[in-house]
Design a protein around this motif. Structure first.
Motif, PDB file in Angstrom:
ATOM      1  N   SER A 246      34.843  16.150  27.314  1.00 44.28           N
ATOM      2  CA  SER A 246      33.558  16.229  26.245  1.00 44.28           C
ATOM      3  C   SER A 246      32.901  17.373  26.467  1.00 44.28           C
ATOM      4  O   SER A 246      32.771  18.182  27.444  1.00 44.28           O
ATOM      5  N   ASP A 247      32.607  18.137  25.111  1.00 44.15           N
ATOM      6  CA  ASP A 247      31.860  19.393  25.019  1.00 44.15           C
ATOM      7  C   ASP A 247      30.366  19.179  24.688  1.00 44.15           C
ATOM      8  O   ASP A 247      29.646  20.314  24.691  1.00 44.15           O
ATOM      9  N   VAL A 248      29.721  18.052  24.828  1.00 39.93           N
ATOM     10  CA  VAL A 248      28.344  17.730  24.905  1.00 39.93           C
ATOM     11  C   VAL A 248      27.772  17.700  26.168  1.00 39.93           C
ATOM     12  O   VAL A 248      28.397  16.844  26.804  1.00 39.93           O
ATOM     13  N   LEU A 249      27.058  18.318  26.619  1.00 37.86           N
ATOM     14  CA  LEU A 249      26.386  18.306  27.898  1.00 37.86           C
ATOM     15  C   LEU A 249      26.312  17.139  28.631  1.00 37.86           C
ATOM     16  O   LEU A 249      25.299  16.359  28.133  1.00 37.86           O
ATOM     17  N   ALA A 250      26.871  16.497  29.593  1.00 38.88           N
ATOM     18  CA  ALA A 250      26.722  15.380  30.398  1.00 38.88           C
ATOM     19  C   ALA A 250      25.236  15.512  31.087  1.00 38.88           C
ATOM     20  O   ALA A 250      24.570  16.681  31.311  1.00 38.88           O
ATOM     21  N   THR A 251      24.680  14.303  31.332  1.00 38.64           N
ATOM     22  CA  THR A 251      23.234  14.257  32.009  1.00 38.64           C
ATOM     23  C   THR A 251      23.425  14.991  33.188  1.00 38.64           C
ATOM     24  O   THR A 251      22.430  15.496  33.667  1.00 38.64           O
ATOM     25  N   ASN A 252      24.310  14.803  33.954  1.00 30.44           N
ATOM     26  CA  ASN A 252      24.425  15.428  35.451  1.00 30.44           C
ATOM     27  C   ASN A 252      25.003  17.061  35.239  1.00 30.44           C
ATOM     28  O   ASN A 252      25.256  17.447  36.399  1.00 30.44           O
ATOM     29  N   GLY A 253      25.393  17.349  34.101  1.00 25.93           N
ATOM     30  CA  GLY A 253      25.740  18.598  33.991  1.00 25.93           C
ATOM     31  C   GLY A 253      27.394  18.817  34.306  1.00 25.93           C
ATOM     32  O   GLY A 253      27.853  20.014  34.327  1.00 25.93           O
ATOM     33  N   ALA A 254      28.093  17.806  34.477  1.00 30.69           N
ATOM     34  CA  ALA A 254      29.627  17.793  35.136  1.00 30.69           C
ATOM     35  C   ALA A 254      30.457  18.586  34.210  1.00 30.69           C
ATOM     36  O   ALA A 254      31.423  19.044  34.536  1.00 30.69           O
ATOM     37  N   ASN A 255      30.165  18.663  32.882  1.00 33.59           N
ATOM     38  CA  ASN A 255      30.925  19.640  31.940  1.00 33.59           C
ATOM     39  C   ASN A 255      30.362  20.900  31.664  1.00 33.59           C
ATOM     40  O   ASN A 255      30.784  21.278  30.563  1.00 33.59           O
ATOM     41  N   LEU A 256      29.694  21.419  32.332  1.00 37.74           N
ATOM     42  CA  LEU A 256      28.797  22.769  32.446  1.00 37.74           C
ATOM     43  C   LEU A 256      30.057  23.962  31.783  1.00 37.74           C
ATOM     44  O   LEU A 256      29.691  24.431  30.654  1.00 37.74           O
ATOM     45  N   ALA A 257      30.909  23.991  32.323  1.00 42.67           N
ATOM     46  CA  ALA A 257      31.967  24.855  31.895  1.00 42.67           C
ATOM     47  C   ALA A 257      32.649  24.852  30.590  1.00 42.67           C
ATOM     48  O   ALA A 257      32.817  26.000  29.848  1.00 42.67           O
ATOM     49  N   HIS A 258      32.801  23.609  29.957  1.00 42.44           N
ATOM     50  CA  HIS A 258      33.632  23.304  28.828  1.00 42.44           C
ATOM     51  C   HIS A 258      32.198  23.620  27.827  1.00 42.44           C
ATOM     52  O   HIS A 258      32.532  24.193  26.617  1.00 42.44           O
ATOM     53  N   VAL A 259      30.938  23.329  28.296  1.00 36.15           N
ATOM     54  CA  VAL A 259      30.050  23.671  27.107  1.00 36.15           C
ATOM     55  C   VAL A 259      29.889  25.072  26.720  1.00 36.15           C
ATOM     56  O   VAL A 259      29.627  25.476  25.701  1.00 36.15           O
ATOM     57  N   ILE A 260      30.079  25.735  27.799  1.00 38.16           N
ATOM     58  CA  ILE A 260      29.881  27.179  27.955  1.00 38.16           C
ATOM     59  C   ILE A 260      31.048  27.772  26.782  1.00 38.16           C
ATOM     60  O   ILE A 260      30.767  28.677  25.992  1.00 38.16           O
TER      61      ILE A 260
END
Length: 462
Positions: A246-260
């Motif tokens: 997912s590119d929507v920021l997870a609560t724990n920030g686990a997909n930070l790189a994809h969001v950027i």
């Protein structure tokens, strides 16, 4: 944007109410109910899209433990919540079609109760009350608050225009001899619908599917569902991310790189090929000067996005070697610059891992990303509210009085038994003339008294 929250019968809350500014910092020692407050907001948000059993999974504690425990060992038979919401005037639906609200002030109430069939040992939580009303300007507590400056009141009138013939969007009624709710489509000739109460663990609000079904309820549902919570896990934020995550920021920030990666794609121009990533880097350098650069690498072999950092001495390394504090700040700044974010952002202890000399900059950063209600609204402007939990006296030192909400626990005596149980108390704002033990427990504290409150509770906890 949430302007008021009321909670009763949930965890440590009993007959609780608080008025919220656009930027609010709940200060209090550990175990004062700050996280319980976020849990209540999380439950309200999830109930706008799911039934209770699913919504409760997002909250700490088992479902029955969410009901307030009394001093005699029994639990509250009901949980009641109410929120007053200031909504965006322009609503974009799932098909990217824009809709304009005629009124954007709504009060929404939910009542939940534990239900058990005499013939079965199975218990479940059902909705026993639901109501939504457009708030008439003359009855809006936001305009009656004497603490708000007249210039702000005038600006708020632009945000919340008057509307005649204010009516209920969801109204409790009796239908076919049973407690029920009545829902009417928008417009004077809107079709009425009815649904029984006490039969379902799902709110009617969660059933709204399209703006055509009920525009103002669709807007309310969107506002509540959009409440975002950041409870960051720095190790998770630093990990490489699968390309199809997912590119929507997870609560724990686990997909930070994809969001950027998504933010760069959304905002890149010929003059600024990195888009808002350039701003994110600049904000991070202002708070942590040792960081010179942040970038994301596309590892095609592994089909992952990998996050890297570079220091001022040109040393570059995997983001997993960054400090927890740096990763937390990077994730928070990324969330602030995310153009998809709207509404309410809740974040616990943003000062963790940051040198105290940089805390004023952090607070100013958070202020910049909240809506200034004193300024006239601009076309297409999205409302933004940030609610922060903190137990830091340094944070408190740099807050404006109207930004502070002081939290503590007080004894609530159960009569006639005389037993005591603790409940969360929150007092909004600070005023220099008030003593620590103000008999009006819902009133303000002075800044000095709030510092004492933090220190006193810390000493009691140690």
């Amino acid at each position: 944007m949430l302007t008021r929250v009321e909670i009763d019968g949930f965890k440590s809350f009993e007959n609780f109410s608080i008025d919220l500014p656009p930027f609010a910092v709940v200060v209090g020692a550990n175990a004062s109910g700050k996280s319980n407050f976020f849990d209540a907001l999380r439950l309200i948000s999830r109930l706008a899209e799911a039934d209770f059993s699913e919504a409760a999974r997002a909250v700490r504690g088992r479902p029955h433990e969410l009901f307030r425990l009394h001093a005699d060992g029994t639990r509250s038979p009901r949980m009641n919540f109410a929120v007053e919401v200031l909504m965006d005037r322009d609503i974009i639906d799932t098909f990217s079609v824009s809709h304009k609200l005629k009124s954007n002030r709504v009060r929404y109430e939910i009542g939940l109760a534990m239900q058990k069939d005499d013939a079965s040992p199975i218990e479940r939580v059902v909705v026993v009350h639901e109501q939504a009303q457009l708030i008439e300007r003359d009855k809006d507590r936001l305009f009656r608050d004497r603490r708000i400056k007249p210039a702000v009141i005038e600006a708020l009138r632009e945000w919340a225009p008057a509307r005649r013939n204010i009516r209920d969007l969801i109204k409790p009624v009796e239908w076919e001899g049973q407690p029920a709710i009545e829902i009417r489509q928008d417009g004077a000739g809107g079709r009425k619908m009815h649904a029984p109460l006490g039969k379902s663990s799902r709110t009617w609000l969660a059933s709204v599917g399209t703006p055509e079904q009920a525009l103002h309820l669709y807007a309310l549902q969107s506002e509540l569902r959009a409440i975002a919570f950041l409870h960051l896990d720095p190790a998770a934020a630093a990990e490489a991310v699968d390309l199809v995550s997912s590119d929507v920021l997870a609560t724990n920030g686990a997909n930070l790189a994809h969001v950027i990666v998504r933010l760069v794609a959304d905002t890149a121009t010929s003059d600024r090929p990195d888009g808002v990533l350039s701003d994110i880097r600049q904000e991070l350098r202002a708070l942590i000067p040792e960081i010179a650069d942040i970038r994301v690498d596309h590892n095609k072999a592994a089909r992952k996005y990998e996050l890297f950092a570079r220091l001022r001495d040109k040393t570059e390394f995997d983001a997993r070697l960054l400090s927890d504090g740096t990763l937390r700040l990077l994730t928070l700044i990324t969330a602030l610059y995310d153009g998809r974010r709207r509404g309410v952002l809740c974040f616990e202890e943003p000062e963790n891992g940051l040198h105290e000399a940089r805390i004023p900059q952090l607070i100013n950063l958070l202020r910049r990303f909240t809506t200034d209600l004193a300024a006239p609204p601009q076309d297409g402007e999205k409302l933004s509210q940030i609610i922060v939990n903190s137990h830091s006296p340094i944070v408190l030192q740099h807050l404006e009085p109207e930004e502070v909400i002081a939290a503590d626990m007080v004894e609530a005596t159960l009569r006639p038994q005389g037993n005591g149980t603790r409940r969360t108390r929150m007092r909004a704002g600070m005023a220099d003339e008030l003593p620590l033990d103000d008999p009006n427990i819902e009133g303000k504290l002075s800044r000095v008294a709030t510092f004492r409150l933090l220190r006193r509770q810390s000493e009691q906890a140690s």
